[in-house]
Design a protein around this motif. Structure first.
Motif, PDB file in Angstrom:
ATOM      1  N   ASP A 214     108.768  -4.537 111.792  1.00 27.10           N
ATOM      2  CA  ASP A 214     108.507  -5.235 110.540  1.00 27.10           C
ATOM      3  C   ASP A 214     109.135  -4.438 109.401  1.00 27.10           C
ATOM      4  OD1 ASP A 214     106.954  -7.213 111.768  1.00 27.10           O
ATOM      5  OD2 ASP A 214     105.182  -5.912 111.733  1.00 27.10           O
ATOM      6  N   GLU A 215     109.294  -5.084 108.269  1.00 25.34           N
ATOM      7  CA  GLU A 215     109.922  -4.414 107.119  1.00 25.34           C
ATOM      8  C   GLU A 215     109.186  -3.147 106.726  1.00 25.34           C
ATOM      9  OE1 GLU A 215     111.321  -6.516 103.649  1.00 25.34           O
ATOM     10  OE2 GLU A 215     111.507  -8.333 104.851  1.00 25.34           O
ATOM     11  N   PHE A 216     107.839  -3.169 106.835  1.00 26.44           N
ATOM     12  CA  PHE A 216     107.088  -1.987 106.410  1.00 26.44           C
ATOM     13  C   PHE A 216     106.848  -1.003 107.550  1.00 26.44           C
ATOM     14  CE2 PHE A 216     103.437  -4.225 108.072  1.00 26.44           C
ATOM     15  CZ  PHE A 216     103.560  -5.531 107.592  1.00 26.44           C
ATOM     16  N   GLU A 276     118.008  -5.558 113.079  1.00 26.77           N
ATOM     17  CA  GLU A 276     118.203  -4.928 114.387  1.00 26.77           C
ATOM     18  C   GLU A 276     118.264  -3.402 114.258  1.00 26.77           C
ATOM     19  OE1 GLU A 276     121.374  -4.691 118.034  1.00 26.77           O
ATOM     20  OE2 GLU A 276     121.409  -6.516 116.831  1.00 26.77           O
ATOM     21  N   LEU A 277     118.911  -2.909 113.198  1.00 26.35           N
ATOM     22  CA  LEU A 277     118.981  -1.462 112.964  1.00 26.35           C
ATOM     23  C   LEU A 277     117.582  -0.888 112.762  1.00 26.35           C
ATOM     24  CD1 LEU A 277     120.565   1.162 112.461  1.00 26.35           C
ATOM     25  CD2 LEU A 277     120.803   0.456 110.070  1.00 26.35           C
ATOM     26  N   ARG A 278     116.782  -1.598 111.974  1.00 27.83           N
ATOM     27  CA  ARG A 278     115.396  -1.170 111.721  1.00 27.83           C
ATOM     28  C   ARG A 278     114.626  -1.087 113.052  1.00 27.83           C
ATOM     29  NH1 ARG A 278     114.088  -5.096 108.451  1.00 27.83           N
ATOM     30  NH2 ARG A 278     114.691  -4.106 106.508  1.00 27.83           N
ATOM     31  N   THR A 279     114.853  -2.087 113.906  1.00 24.59           N
ATOM     32  CA  THR A 279     114.185  -2.130 115.213  1.00 24.59           C
ATOM     33  C   THR A 279     114.604  -0.949 116.091  1.00 24.59           C
ATOM     34  OG1 THR A 279     113.817  -4.502 115.212  1.00 24.59           O
ATOM     35  CG2 THR A 279     114.054  -3.468 117.373  1.00 24.59           C
ATOM     36  N   ARG A 280     115.903  -0.628 116.098  1.00 24.37           N
ATOM     37  CA  ARG A 280     116.381   0.466 116.953  1.00 24.37           C
ATOM     38  C   ARG A 280     115.851   1.822 116.484  1.00 24.37           C
ATOM     39  NH1 ARG A 280     119.704  -1.480 120.662  1.00 24.37           N
ATOM     40  NH2 ARG A 280     120.639  -3.489 120.254  1.00 24.37           N
TER      41      ARG A 280
END
Length: 361
Positions: A214-216, A276-280
């Motif tokens: 999630d964004e946060f 996707e970058l945030r997820t990785r």
């Protein structure tokens, strides 16, 4: 029967549940989207525990009432009815208790998230890419049956069909909690389309399922990210469009690179690549957590080790074998058509047994 302690534990959560219900109707909370999403998530997680506890409490009260009738009533017909009710409830109680015990064990907080699904052809050349394509079709069909939304963010097609690599986002209810068991190496045994002698070959493809951040969940510093644009390309490297709409993002501190060329809009590709970058980045930490758990559980069915061989698809025998739980079925064509719920159910049962055992130790 462990009714007293189980009822006490559930009643202890009732106050929190009622408090969350009140907060969710508070205009101040509603106006704070981040807080509202978090509280609503907690509320939804508690709901099945409260429901199961209320039902269990009612069952125990009916059981005690029937026992009282049996002790004090002289009317044979009423006594017989009480005996039947006691026998019926006694059959239901163990399953109800197991269910509550399981619900009381904290679930993996990632289970309710959407997921990023990656499939890569492994050993086996063209045949591995074709098999990766077959797996993608299988998961696409399964997602469709579940009513989930699947969006491809990046793909590299194989020379003879299928994919060298395909990455997609799957959105819906409890996606990661359902698909997390699919991470690992999938092995196929069949006569490849490229084989002229009719010999059975063994190839492999790797699957990784990541909970979408999630964004946060992750604070990203845009100064740490290098953005490159390029033209989207199709099979054989041909240009799909002449504008620089495809995006490649490089996270300089970690070296992680993601790219998205699925959309015609550069802005949409950027948003997808950033997600996707945030997820990785999030998953670098999450894998540490998975590895800690797998060290505690002997037969860990969902693990951070994505190099483990988890399943074999044997076409000559129409057989699918999941090696983690020694589960075999002989309906390969149906399985490859997206009917994978049966094996996921079995994996969930195995993991629940592990969780109950770990909680009891």
């Amino acid at each position: 029967m462990a009714e007293n302690t189980l009822i006490e534990k559930v009643l202890g959560l009732q106050e929190k549940y009622d408090s969350l219900q009140r907060q969710l109707s508070d205009p101040e909370v509603i106006s704070d989207m981040k807080k509202y999403v978090q509280l609503n998530k907690e509320y939804k997680e508690l709901a099945p525990i409260i429901k199961a506890g209320t039902e269990y409490k009612r069952m125990i009260e009916e059981y005690e009432s029937a026992k009282e009738i049996l002790s004090n009533e002289k009317d044979e017909e009423l006594r017989e009815m009480a005996k039947e009710e006691i026998a019926e409830i006694e059959q239901k109680i163990p399953a109800a208790e197991e269910n509550i015990k399981l619900l009381l064990i904290p679930a993996d907080p990632q289970d309710s998230k959407n997921a990023i699904l990656e499939i890569r052809g492994g050993t086996g050349g063209d045949e591995a890419a074709i098999f990766a394509g077959d797996l993608f079709r299988m998961y696409s069909k399964y997602a469709e049956k579940k009513g989930w939304k699947l969006e491809v963010t990046n793909q590299s097609e194989g020379a003879a069909g299928g994919f060298k690599e395909i990455v997609c986002k799957i959105s819906g209810d409890h996606v990661y909690g359902t698909l997390k068991y699919e991470s690992g190496v999938h092995r196929v045994q069949r006569v490849p389309q490229t084989e002229t002698q009719g010999r059975v070959h063994t190839s492999a493809a790797s699957v990784a399922v990541l909970p979408e951040a999630d964004e946060f969940d992750v604070e990203l510093n845009m100064n740490d990210i290098r953005k490159d644009t390029f033209c989207s390309s199709g099979p054989g490297g041909q240009s799909v469009n002449t504008t620089y709409s495809a995006i490649r993002l490089t996270h300089i501190p970690s070296g992680i690179v993601v790219q998205c060329q699925d959309e015609k809009s550069q802005l949409k590709n950027f948003d997808k690549a950033l997600a996707e970058l945030r997820t990785r980045l999030y998953n670098m930490e999450y894998e540490k957590y998975l590895n800690e758990i797998s060290a505690k559980r002997k037969t860990m069915v969902s693990t951070g080790d994505r190099s483990a061989k988890i399943r074999t698809y044997n076409y000559p025998q129409s057989r699918v074998t999941d090696h983690r739980i020694n589960y075999t079925m002989y309906n390969l064509p149906v399985f490859m058509d997206g009917e994978i719920q049966e094996v996921i159910d079995q994996l969930q049962v195995a993991e629940n047994a592990e969780r109950l055992k770990a909680a009891a130790e």
